[in-house]
Structures are given as structure tokens and as C-alpha cells.
Design a protein around this motif. Sequence first.
Motif, short mmCIF file in Angstrom:
data_model
loop_
_atom_site.label_atom_id
_atom_site.label_comp_id
_atom_site.label_asym_id
_atom_site.label_seq_id
_atom_site.Cartn_x
_atom_site.Cartn_y
_atom_site.Cartn_z
N ILE A 187 1.25 -0.69 -0.23
CA ILE A 187 -0.11 0.13 0.14
C ILE A 187 0.99 1.27 0.19
CG2 ILE A 187 -2.12 1.64 1.66
CD1 ILE A 187 -2.36 -1.30 -0.21
N TRP A 188 0.19 1.96 -1.14
CA TRP A 188 1.22 3.47 -1.31
C TRP A 188 0.70 5.12 -1.07
CZ3 TRP A 188 6.85 3.41 -2.03
CH2 TRP A 188 6.83 2.14 -2.49
N PRO A 189 1.49 5.79 -0.98
CA PRO A 189 0.10 7.35 -0.93
C PRO A 189 -0.43 7.24 -2.57
CG PRO A 189 2.30 7.33 -0.28
CD PRO A 189 2.10 6.35 -0.60
N VAL A 190 -1.16 8.03 -2.21
CA VAL A 190 -1.72 8.57 -3.57
C VAL A 190 -2.13 10.06 -3.87
CG1 VAL A 190 -3.98 6.71 -3.57
CG2 VAL A 190 -3.90 7.89 -2.56
N VAL A 191 -2.56 10.91 -4.47
CA VAL A 191 -2.34 12.10 -4.85
C VAL A 191 -4.14 12.31 -5.09
CG1 VAL A 191 -2.15 13.93 -5.62
CG2 VAL A 191 -0.31 12.77 -5.02
N LEU A 192 -5.06 12.98 -4.67
CA LEU A 192 -6.49 13.60 -4.58
C LEU A 192 -6.48 14.45 -5.96
CD1 LEU A 192 -8.99 12.61 -4.37
CD2 LEU A 192 -8.99 14.04 -2.20
N HIS A 193 -6.99 14.37 -6.74
CA HIS A 193 -6.86 15.05 -7.89
C HIS A 193 -8.55 15.84 -7.43
CE1 HIS A 193 -3.21 14.68 -9.72
NE2 HIS A 193 -2.99 13.74 -9.44
N ALA A 194 -8.87 14.67 -7.45
CA ALA A 194 -10.51 15.47 -7.32
C ALA A 194 -11.81 14.68 -6.52
CB ALA A 194 -11.45 15.95 -9.28
N ILE A 195 -12.58 15.03 -6.67
CA ILE A 195 -13.81 14.48 -5.44
C ILE A 195 -14.94 14.82 -6.67
CG2 ILE A 195 -15.22 14.31 -4.26
CD1 ILE A 195 -12.84 15.21 -2.15
N ASN A 196 -15.90 13.88 -7.36
CA ASN A 196 -17.05 14.05 -8.16
C ASN A 196 -17.32 15.71 -8.75
OD1 ASN A 196 -18.37 12.84 -6.54
ND2 ASN A 196 -19.29 14.22 -4.33
N GLY A 197 -15.71 15.68 -9.76
CA GLY A 197 -14.94 16.51 -10.17
C GLY A 197 -14.58 17.63 -9.69
N ARG A 198 -14.86 17.78 -8.54
CA ARG A 198 -14.70 19.64 -8.39
C ARG A 198 -12.81 19.33 -7.48
NH1 ARG A 198 -18.47 20.34 -3.61
NH2 ARG A 198 -16.78 22.13 -2.95
N TRP A 199 -12.15 20.33 -7.75
CA TRP A 199 -11.10 20.04 -6.99
C TRP A 199 -11.35 19.97 -5.70
CZ3 TRP A 199 -5.75 19.97 -7.53
CH2 TRP A 199 -4.97 20.17 -6.76
N PRO A 200 -10.03 19.59 -5.18
CA PRO A 200 -10.59 18.98 -3.43
C PRO A 200 -9.36 19.88 -2.52
CG PRO A 200 -8.57 17.85 -4.62
CD PRO A 200 -9.07 17.94 -5.69
N GLY A 201 -8.89 21.20 -3.10
CA GLY A 201 -8.34 21.78 -1.78
C GLY A 201 -6.99 22.84 -2.10
N SER A 202 -6.62 22.87 -1.00
CA SER A 202 -4.93 22.97 -0.83
C SER A 202 -4.56 21.33 -1.29
CB SER A 202 -4.51 23.93 0.35
OG SER A 202 -3.56 23.77 0.29
N GLU A 203 -2.93 22.43 -1.63
CA GLU A 203 -2.46 21.29 -2.20
C GLU A 203 -1.91 20.35 -0.86
OE1 GLU A 203 1.02 22.24 -4.38
OE2 GLU A 203 -0.04 21.26 -6.62
N ASN A 204 -1.77 20.97 0.41
CA ASN A 204 -1.31 20.56 2.48
C ASN A 204 -2.39 19.94 2.67
OD1 ASN A 204 1.56 21.71 1.70
ND2 ASN A 204 0.64 23.87 2.05
N GLN A 205 -3.94 20.00 1.88
CA GLN A 205 -5.49 19.32 2.65
C GLN A 205 -5.49 17.85 2.35
OE1 GLN A 205 -8.13 21.50 1.81
NE2 GLN A 205 -10.28 19.57 2.92
N PHE A 206 -4.79 16.63 3.79
CA PHE A 206 -5.15 15.27 2.68
C PHE A 206 -6.00 15.00 3.81
CE2 PHE A 206 -0.96 16.91 3.29
CZ PHE A 206 -0.31 16.94 1.69
N GLN A 207 -7.15 15.81 4.42
CA GLN A 207 -8.54 15.10 4.81
C GLN A 207 -9.51 15.61 4.61
OE1 GLN A 207 -9.75 15.09 9.50
NE2 GLN A 207 -8.62 13.50 8.39
N PHE A 208 -11.01 15.31 4.19
CA PHE A 208 -11.92 15.76 3.48
C PHE A 208 -13.35 15.37 4.08
CE2 PHE A 208 -8.01 15.23 0.76
CZ PHE A 208 -8.27 16.57 0.17
N LYS A 209 -14.15 16.20 4.30
CA LYS A 209 -15.39 15.75 5.03
C LYS A 209 -16.73 15.81 3.34
CE LYS A 209 -15.13 18.28 9.36
NZ LYS A 209 -15.67 18.72 10.16
#
Length: 301
Positions: A187-209
Motif C-alpha cells: 500500500i503506497w500513497p496517492v494524490v487526490l485530484h478531484a472529488i465528484n469533478g471538483r478540485w479538492p482544495g489546497s495541496e497541503n490538505q489531506f483530509q476531506f469531509k
Amino acid sequence: MNRFTMMTLSVAAALFSSPLLLASPQDDERARLELEATLASLNERGLLASGNEKSTQMRAPAQQRWELGAVLDVAEAGNLGPRVLAVTPDGPAARMGLRVDDRVSRINGIEIRGGARAASRLMAAMSERDGDLSIEAFRNGELITLEGTADSLAIPGYTITIDTGAAPNSDCGRLTVYPWRRVNERIWPVVLHAINGRWPGSENQFQFKLAPGRHVLKLTEQITDVRLNDGFRRNALARRNKDLREFVMDIEPGMTYRIGARFIVEQADQIENGGYWEPVVWRSFGQSCRGAIFPSPAALH
């Protein structure tokens, strides 16, 4: 390191399940607070999860254990054995001369390696001679032998039932990614690029509600395993956005999900079609969540 934390849980659980052994109400409250702090730490790391079960039970008879007074990195043992991460001042390991960064190869003749049963093998090795220790370790590449005696720890028997389901009074779930930290060799890291087609936020944000319901994520992997040796072709795919992977998941309120890239070692040569990895939920656990930031696609229609 997590294995030593679980030993701490055994002591706290034993105290809490045996209130007659406590000297006063103040001791009872102190034991409760220590137990709750330990459970919170284990829950945050997902170590209390038990598949789809809503509760899990831990039990053990009264026992005697031997304490080394050192923390070993059993998750990354390597060929020379686990690395010593810390040594308790004036503890058995310190008295024997064990040092941070030593690699513990054998204890009482028993080979110490990583894996799921590393902690139990370590305990069995220290019990082999009723606390007398003979440790073979590598220091700066050279094999050394250390002799000494472990400290004894008496643990009362205990039974503890833990609810591991979703946290109550929650109206959202949490999604976490750790792009800088590998979990294990698969298991390796991933980069999250979009949630439901939306940019998830800051590059330093790693938790999302996220609101309860189905969500569509866009991810890329961060695998740097040497067995995946065609980095040039992978980089070319990344520039053409061909390695973006869609991941559909259902979010429950009061749950936290940790997302990673599972490296399929047997298909490490399948670079062009992306068959060498897949996005997965590598850990989930109950955690309170209020105030969703990302609604589900169904709620938008």
C-alpha cells in the motif's frame, strides 16, 4: 511501534476490568482516562476495526511478560532484523548496552523478523529463558552479542468489548490520504485530484469531509518501489494524464476512510495499461464528523 502500544492497552484494560484492585475512586477515574486515551489512539490508526463487525472483544488470561525496555521497528525489519527506535533510560536494553539504530537479529537464539506475528515472536523469545537475555544485534554492519536480564511485568486477566462501528451523531464521513507516507510494501500513497469533478482544495490538505452517499474520486499513485522500474514511461503517462484513476466509493456518516494505492507486484510490468496498481480503502474506522464540505452527486440533482 504499534505492537508496543497494544501491550499498553492490555495493562489499561486489565485495570479497568478489575475495579476492586483500584485503591480509590480517583484511581478508577485515572485508569478510565488512560484506557480511553489508548483506545482513541488505536481507533485513530484503525487497529480496532474487525471487518464489518460493529464490535470486537479482546480477552486474555493473567500472565507474566518480560520487558526489554526498547522499541523495535518490526514493520520494517529488513534482512538484519528490526531497527531499535528508542531505548528506555536505565531499562534492561540500556543496561545491556543496546543502542538506537542497532538491528536486533536474534533474542535467545530466536530470529526476530517483521510481519504479522513479529510482536508475539518477540515476546516468546524473551520468555524462552525466564527473563535471561542473549541478544545478537548488528551495529554499523558488525554482529555483536549482548547479555542481560529483562524486567518482569505481571498482567491480570481481562475481557474488554469495544464498539467499532460508525460514530453516532455524525452527518458526514471523512476521507484521508497521505501522499508522503507508505503504509507497507503493498500500500503506497496517492494524490487526490478531484472529488465528484471538483478540485479538492489546497495541496497541503489531506483530509476531506464528504456527505453520506456515493462519490467519485480521481487519483494518481505515488509508488516508488524499485520493482516498478520503468519510471520514464510512467512519467510520460502522467504528463498525458493517462494514469488518473477513477475510484467510486460509498461514504457512511461517522466513518473515516484511508485511501491508498495497492501495488500489484505480480503485474509490475503492466505500465501502459495501468495494471500494476489499483486504488483501495486500506483502513476504515469510526470517527465523529459534522459539516460535510463535498455533497454527494445524487444530492446535486
